[in-house]
Write a protein that holds these residues in place. Structure first.
Motif, PDB file in Angstrom:
ATOM      1  N   ILE A  51       0.854  -1.180   0.000  1.00 39.19           N
ATOM      2  CA  ILE A  51       0.000   0.000   0.000  1.00 39.19           C
ATOM      3  C   ILE A  51       0.893   1.235   0.000  1.00 39.19           C
ATOM      4  O   ILE A  51       1.827   1.346   0.785  1.00 39.19           O
ATOM      5  N   SER A  52       0.635   2.137  -0.903  1.00 35.55           N
ATOM      6  CA  SER A  52       1.504   3.293  -1.102  1.00 35.55           C
ATOM      7  C   SER A  52       1.087   4.457  -0.201  1.00 35.55           C
ATOM      8  O   SER A  52       0.050   4.435   0.455  1.00 35.55           O
ATOM      9  N   SER A  53       1.927   5.465  -0.191  1.00 33.05           N
ATOM     10  CA  SER A  53       1.688   6.689   0.571  1.00 33.05           C
ATOM     11  C   SER A  53       1.851   7.888  -0.360  1.00 33.05           C
ATOM     12  O   SER A  53       2.782   7.885  -1.176  1.00 33.05           O
ATOM     13  N   PRO A  54       1.022   8.917  -0.274  1.00 32.08           N
ATOM     14  CA  PRO A  54      -0.094   9.056   0.658  1.00 32.08           C
ATOM     15  C   PRO A  54      -1.450   8.619   0.106  1.00 32.08           C
ATOM     16  O   PRO A  54      -2.451   8.710   0.799  1.00 32.08           O
ATOM     17  N   ASP A  55      -1.438   8.082  -1.139  1.00 28.61           N
ATOM     18  CA  ASP A  55      -2.728   7.824  -1.789  1.00 28.61           C
ATOM     19  C   ASP A  55      -3.332   6.470  -1.444  1.00 28.61           C
ATOM     20  O   ASP A  55      -4.436   6.169  -1.885  1.00 28.61           O
ATOM     21  N   SER A  56      -2.588   5.637  -0.665  1.00 30.46           N
ATOM     22  CA  SER A  56      -3.069   4.305  -0.272  1.00 30.46           C
ATOM     23  C   SER A  56      -3.462   3.444  -1.467  1.00 30.46           C
ATOM     24  O   SER A  56      -4.392   2.632  -1.379  1.00 30.46           O
ATOM     25  N   ARG A  57      -2.751   3.632  -2.557  1.00 32.08           N
ATOM     26  CA  ARG A  57      -2.967   2.736  -3.694  1.00 32.08           C
ATOM     27  C   ARG A  57      -2.425   1.363  -3.335  1.00 32.08           C
ATOM     28  O   ARG A  57      -1.341   1.246  -2.764  1.00 32.08           O
ATOM     29  N   THR A  58      -3.166   0.306  -3.691  1.00 32.23           N
ATOM     30  CA  THR A  58      -2.790  -1.054  -3.287  1.00 32.23           C
ATOM     31  C   THR A  58      -2.350  -1.900  -4.472  1.00 32.23           C
ATOM     32  O   THR A  58      -2.800  -1.707  -5.606  1.00 32.23           O
ATOM     33  N   THR A  59      -1.473  -2.825  -4.176  1.00 33.50           N
ATOM     34  CA  THR A  59      -0.980  -3.800  -5.143  1.00 33.50           C
ATOM     35  C   THR A  59      -1.023  -5.164  -4.476  1.00 33.50           C
ATOM     36  O   THR A  59      -0.657  -5.291  -3.309  1.00 33.50           O
ATOM     37  N   TYR A  60      -1.465  -6.165  -5.222  1.00 37.35           N
ATOM     38  CA  TYR A  60      -1.580  -7.512  -4.667  1.00 37.35           C
ATOM     39  C   TYR A  60      -0.918  -8.535  -5.591  1.00 37.35           C
ATOM     40  O   TYR A  60      -0.951  -8.406  -6.812  1.00 37.35           O
ATOM     41  N   ALA A  61      -0.376  -9.560  -4.965  1.00 33.72           N
ATOM     42  CA  ALA A  61       0.027 -10.724  -5.734  1.00 33.72           C
ATOM     43  C   ALA A  61      -1.220 -11.417  -6.257  1.00 33.72           C
ATOM     44  O   ALA A  61      -2.303 -11.317  -5.661  1.00 33.72           O
ATOM     45  N   ALA A  62      -1.062 -12.141  -7.329  1.00 36.83           N
ATOM     46  CA  ALA A  62      -2.214 -12.832  -7.925  1.00 36.83           C
ATOM     47  C   ALA A  62      -2.852 -13.780  -6.914  1.00 36.83           C
ATOM     48  O   ALA A  62      -4.079 -13.938  -6.876  1.00 36.83           O
ATOM     49  N   SER A  63      -2.043 -14.400  -6.076  1.00 33.62           N
ATOM     50  CA  SER A  63      -2.554 -15.368  -5.100  1.00 33.62           C
ATOM     51  C   SER A  63      -3.394 -14.708  -4.015  1.00 33.62           C
ATOM     52  O   SER A  63      -4.194 -15.373  -3.356  1.00 33.62           O
ATOM     53  N   ALA A  64      -3.211 -13.412  -3.821  1.00 34.73           N
ATOM     54  CA  ALA A  64      -3.927 -12.695  -2.772  1.00 34.73           C
ATOM     55  C   ALA A  64      -5.119 -11.899  -3.298  1.00 34.73           C
ATOM     56  O   ALA A  64      -5.992 -11.502  -2.517  1.00 34.73           O
TER      57      ALA A  64
END
Length: 127
Positions: A51-64
């Protein structure tokens, strides 16, 4: 002194849920991209979510994707991993981490020992 401490791991049945928490001290989490990684026995460490700062952009692995949710509370210097619909293959030691260079999420494979890491929390999914 920088310290990251995970909590909330444990044993859960397949299909169940767990919420991991990471509490940081020694730095302000709002200046960092924050992540969760895991390592299963005999396997390499892999990125799960960021999760990035400050925009709280999220990235996930395919498994998650679609099952796990990362969130952050910079006022408390904490971030979380909500894990739902858990599977036996999710069994691993889960580590929280803070990216030391970028506030946006860098590719998981670029995270290294220069970043801040917790000591890990065991998650076991078994009936």
């Amino acid at each position: 002194q920088v310290q990251l401490v995970e909590s909330g791991g444990g044993l859960v049945q397949p299909g169940g849920s767990l919420r991991l928490s990471c509490t940081a001290s020694g730095f302000s989490s709002d200046y960092y991209a924050l992540g969760w990684f895991r390592q299963a026995p005999g396997e390499a460490r892999e990125g799960v979510a960021c999760i990035s700062s400050p925009d709280s952009r999220t990235t996930y692995a395919a498994s998650a994707m679609g099952r796990f949710t990362i969130s952050r509370d910079d006022a408390k210097n904490m971030w979380y991993l909500q894990m739902d619909s858990l599977k036996p293959e999710d069994t691993a030691v889960y580590f929280c981490a803070a990216e030391h260079l970028y506030r946006q999420c860098a590719p998981f494979h670029t995270w290294d020992d220069n970043d801040h890491w917790g000591q890990g929390a065991q998650v076991t999914v078994s009936s």
